[in-house]
Scaffold this motif. Structure first.
Motif, PDB file in Angstrom:
ATOM      1  N   ALA A 152      -7.752  -6.071 -13.019  1.00  0.00           N
ATOM      2  CA  ALA A 152      -6.522  -5.988 -13.803  1.00  0.00           C
ATOM      3  C   ALA A 152      -5.299  -6.294 -12.951  1.00  0.00           C
ATOM      4  N   LEU A 153      -5.431  -6.111 -11.633  1.00  0.00           N
ATOM      5  CA  LEU A 153      -4.311  -6.284 -10.712  1.00  0.00           C
ATOM      6  C   LEU A 153      -4.872  -6.373  -9.300  1.00  0.00           C
ATOM      7  N   VAL A 154      -4.222  -7.194  -8.470  1.00  0.00           N
ATOM      8  CA  VAL A 154      -4.578  -7.276  -7.054  1.00  0.00           C
ATOM      9  C   VAL A 154      -3.308  -7.067  -6.238  1.00  0.00           C
TER      10      VAL A 154
ATOM     11  N   ILE B 177       0.833  -1.201   0.000  1.00  0.00           N
ATOM     12  CA  ILE B 177       0.000   0.000   0.000  1.00  0.00           C
ATOM     13  C   ILE B 177       0.867   1.251   0.000  1.00  0.00           C
ATOM     14  N   ASP B 178       1.951   1.239   0.738  1.00  0.00           N
ATOM     15  CA  ASP B 178       2.853   2.396   0.746  1.00  0.00           C
ATOM     16  C   ASP B 178       3.595   2.562  -0.569  1.00  0.00           C
ATOM     17  N   ARG B 179       3.530   1.548  -1.437  1.00  0.00           N
ATOM     18  CA  ARG B 179       4.119   1.631  -2.788  1.00  0.00           C
ATOM     19  C   ARG B 179       3.038   1.597  -3.861  1.00  0.00           C
ATOM     20  N   ALA B 180       1.787   1.849  -3.468  1.00  0.00           N
ATOM     21  CA  ALA B 180       0.663   1.632  -4.378  1.00  0.00           C
ATOM     22  C   ALA B 180       0.782   2.422  -5.668  1.00  0.00           C
ATOM     23  N   GLY B 181       1.243   3.667  -5.594  1.00  0.00           N
ATOM     24  CA  GLY B 181       1.367   4.471  -6.809  1.00  0.00           C
ATOM     25  C   GLY B 181       2.302   3.836  -7.814  1.00  0.00           C
ATOM     26  N   ALA B 182       3.466   3.431  -7.356  1.00  0.00           N
ATOM     27  CA  ALA B 182       4.429   2.789  -8.246  1.00  0.00           C
ATOM     28  C   ALA B 182       3.906   1.451  -8.760  1.00  0.00           C
ATOM     29  N   GLU B 183       3.174   0.722  -7.908  1.00  0.00           N
ATOM     30  CA  GLU B 183       2.659  -0.595  -8.295  1.00  0.00           C
ATOM     31  C   GLU B 183       1.619  -0.491  -9.406  1.00  0.00           C
ATOM     32  N   ILE B 184       0.786   0.556  -9.375  1.00  0.00           N
ATOM     33  CA  ILE B 184      -0.295   0.639 -10.363  1.00  0.00           C
ATOM     34  C   ILE B 184       0.055   1.535 -11.552  1.00  0.00           C
ATOM     35  N   ARG B 185       1.216   2.212 -11.501  1.00  0.00           N
ATOM     36  CA  ARG B 185       1.529   3.233 -12.509  1.00  0.00           C
ATOM     37  C   ARG B 185       1.413   2.710 -13.935  1.00  0.00           C
TER      38      ARG B 185
ATOM     39  N   PHE C 294       0.643   7.738  -4.119  1.00  0.00           N
ATOM     40  CA  PHE C 294       0.255   8.166  -5.462  1.00  0.00           C
ATOM     41  C   PHE C 294       1.087   9.371  -5.903  1.00  0.00           C
ATOM     42  N   GLU C 295       1.227  10.348  -5.014  1.00  0.00           N
ATOM     43  CA  GLU C 295       1.982  11.549  -5.373  1.00  0.00           C
ATOM     44  C   GLU C 295       3.423  11.227  -5.731  1.00  0.00           C
ATOM     45  N   ALA C 296       4.013  10.237  -5.058  1.00  0.00           N
ATOM     46  CA  ALA C 296       5.389   9.837  -5.355  1.00  0.00           C
ATOM     47  C   ALA C 296       5.513   9.264  -6.759  1.00  0.00           C
ATOM     48  N   ALA C 297       4.399   8.753  -7.294  1.00  0.00           N
ATOM     49  CA  ALA C 297       4.399   8.188  -8.644  1.00  0.00           C
ATOM     50  C   ALA C 297       3.787   9.144  -9.665  1.00  0.00           C
TER      51      ALA C 297
ATOM     52  N   GLY D  20     -11.936  -1.081 -16.465  1.00  0.00           N
ATOM     53  CA  GLY D  20     -11.071  -1.901 -15.651  1.00  0.00           C
ATOM     54  C   GLY D  20     -11.065  -1.475 -14.192  1.00  0.00           C
ATOM     55  N   PHE D  21     -10.630  -2.385 -13.316  1.00  0.00           N
ATOM     56  CA  PHE D  21     -10.475  -2.002 -11.912  1.00  0.00           C
ATOM     57  C   PHE D  21      -9.327  -2.766 -11.286  1.00  0.00           C
ATOM     58  N   ILE D  22      -8.792  -2.158 -10.236  1.00  0.00           N
ATOM     59  CA  ILE D  22      -7.663  -2.706  -9.488  1.00  0.00           C
ATOM     60  C   ILE D  22      -8.120  -2.921  -8.052  1.00  0.00           C
ATOM     61  N   GLN D  23      -7.822  -4.082  -7.518  1.00  0.00           N
ATOM     62  CA  GLN D  23      -8.201  -4.402  -6.150  1.00  0.00           C
ATOM     63  C   GLN D  23      -7.015  -4.178  -5.210  1.00  0.00           C
ATOM     64  N   ILE D  24      -7.232  -3.397  -4.153  1.00  0.00           N
ATOM     65  CA  ILE D  24      -6.271  -3.316  -3.056  1.00  0.00           C
ATOM     66  C   ILE D  24      -7.026  -3.752  -1.805  1.00  0.00           C
ATOM     67  N   PRO D  25      -7.089  -5.050  -1.534  1.00  0.00           N
ATOM     68  CA  PRO D  25      -7.884  -5.556  -0.417  1.00  0.00           C
ATOM     69  C   PRO D  25      -7.210  -5.281   0.917  1.00  0.00           C
TER      70      PRO D  25
END
Length: 363
Positions: free
Chosen positions: A157-159, A17-25, A53-56, A119-124
């Motif tokens: 599209a991604l989990v 989660i703390d890398r979420a921006g980079a993970e979904i970019r 998100f801002e970091a990415a 599309g959608f991305i899951q961050i459970p």
């Protein structure tokens, strides 16, 4: 996962989660990304997601909904759809579902409809969502007649499954999710059930290694089953519903409320499925009580008396008539021949179920 020729990644690691921006970019086309969550998750994670998100180079467009099962409704489905349209989402865009099973189901269903499918991305953020509802593509809302009766198959599209998200959860929520972990052992992996008996308390106490192992093994089990039967046409995927027929009836009787969480209903439903299997002569009582003992030992309900219901067995069985698995007037039941030996029975008489439940209510 590789489902119907549309593979997607399920990433499992602390700190996602703390890398979420980079993970979904690489998965988003625009700098502004719709993110839908509930009030509890927003309080715990919104600031950190914004920072990630801002970091990415991304900006989250937030929609924050009330927490709880009642949010899986027509009312909030319409709100999500209107929000996505206002965000000018396009078919090749992705929306992020940040939360537990309620948010994942609701957002996934909305995504399946907007522009005929975006599309959608899951961050459970709950154990239940990480091991079960965020993967496999089932999306839905509840109606007054029953649970998950309106929905669609729509794969993410991604989990991103971050076990550290569980640290912010009440123990009750984690226990409820743990029921779905146990389920995979009971379906067809008795060795995993034995692992749960040994390691379940460590997982619930916050052991990171146990959590990662449980999530990875559960996702792998579900991926194998879903890849074989994505839309539940052959009966194989129905095995994932172990405990759910009884559980959904109990949820309906308790008003889909915090009185009984979904995972708690599944846990008790698995105990009932095992005991009913014993009653039918399919399973030995020792195995059934072993299941009940483990469910009870981790703090989940293992008997109907724990719910203090005032109804009878016939009323609970009537709730099952609205189950989405009804087929030509009959309701397939998931029963067991032993631990790790779940099968689909199509010849169960609901009158027998009602009589069994009457006895369990007195137990």
């Amino acid at each position: 996962m590789d489902v119907a020729g549309a593979p997607y990644e399920v990433r499992i690691a602390p700190g996602l989660i703390d890398r979420a921006g980079a993970e979904i970019r690489a998965f988003v086309r625009k700098d502004r990304v719709p993110v839908i969550t509930d009030a509890n998750v927003a309080q715990a994670w919104r600031a950190r997601v914004d920072t990630a998100f801002e970091a990415a180079g991304l900006t989250a467009q937030w929609l924050i909904l009330p927490a709880g099962e009642s949010t899986k409704s027509w009312l909030y489905l319409a709100e999500v759809v209107d929000f996505l349209i206002a965000c000018e989402i396009e078919r090749k865009d992705r929306v992020v579902a940040l939360g537990g099973g309620v948010i994942g189901d609701l957002v996934g269903f909305a995504a399946s409809m907007v522009k005929r499918g975006c599309g959608f991305i899951q961050i459970p953020t709950t154990l239940l969502a990480q091991v079960d509802s965020s993967v496999g593509g089932k999306t839905a809302i509840n109606t007054p007649a029953g649970k998950n009766l309106v929905g669609a198959f729509h794969q993410p599209a991604l989990v991103l499954a971050d076990p550290d998200a569980l640290d912010s959860l009440p123990l009750r929520e984690t226990r409820a999710g743990y029921a779905e972990v146990v389920k995979y052992g009971l379906i067809d992996d008795p060795e995993f059930f034995a692992w749960c008996e040994e390691n379940g308390p460590r997982l619930l106490a916050g052991d990171r290694e146990a959590r990662v192992t449980a999530i990875a093994r559960s996702v792998a089990a579900k991926a194998r089953i879903v890849a074989e039967d994505e839309k539940e046409t052959t009966g194989v995927r129905a095995l994932l519903n172990l405990g759910h027929t009884f559980g959904h009836a109990l949820e309906a009787e308790t008003g889909f409320s915090d009185r009984l969480l979904h995972g708690e209903g599944v846990a008790l439903g698995m105990v009932l499925a095992a005991r009913f299997s014993v009653r039918l002569g399919l399973m030995n009582g020792q195995d059934a009580e072993r299941i009940a003992a483990h469910i009870g030992a981790v703090g989940l309900p293992a008997s109907l008396s724990a719910l203090s219901l005032t109804c009878d067995g016939a009323r609970l069985a009537d709730h099952m008539l609205h189950d989405k698995k009804m087929d030509a007037g009959t309701l397939p039941f998931l029963l067991l021949r032993g631990i790790g030996q779940t099968f689909l029975a199509r010849d169960v008489d609901l009158a027998d179920v009602a009589a069994f439940l009457d006895d369990e209510l007195k137990r």
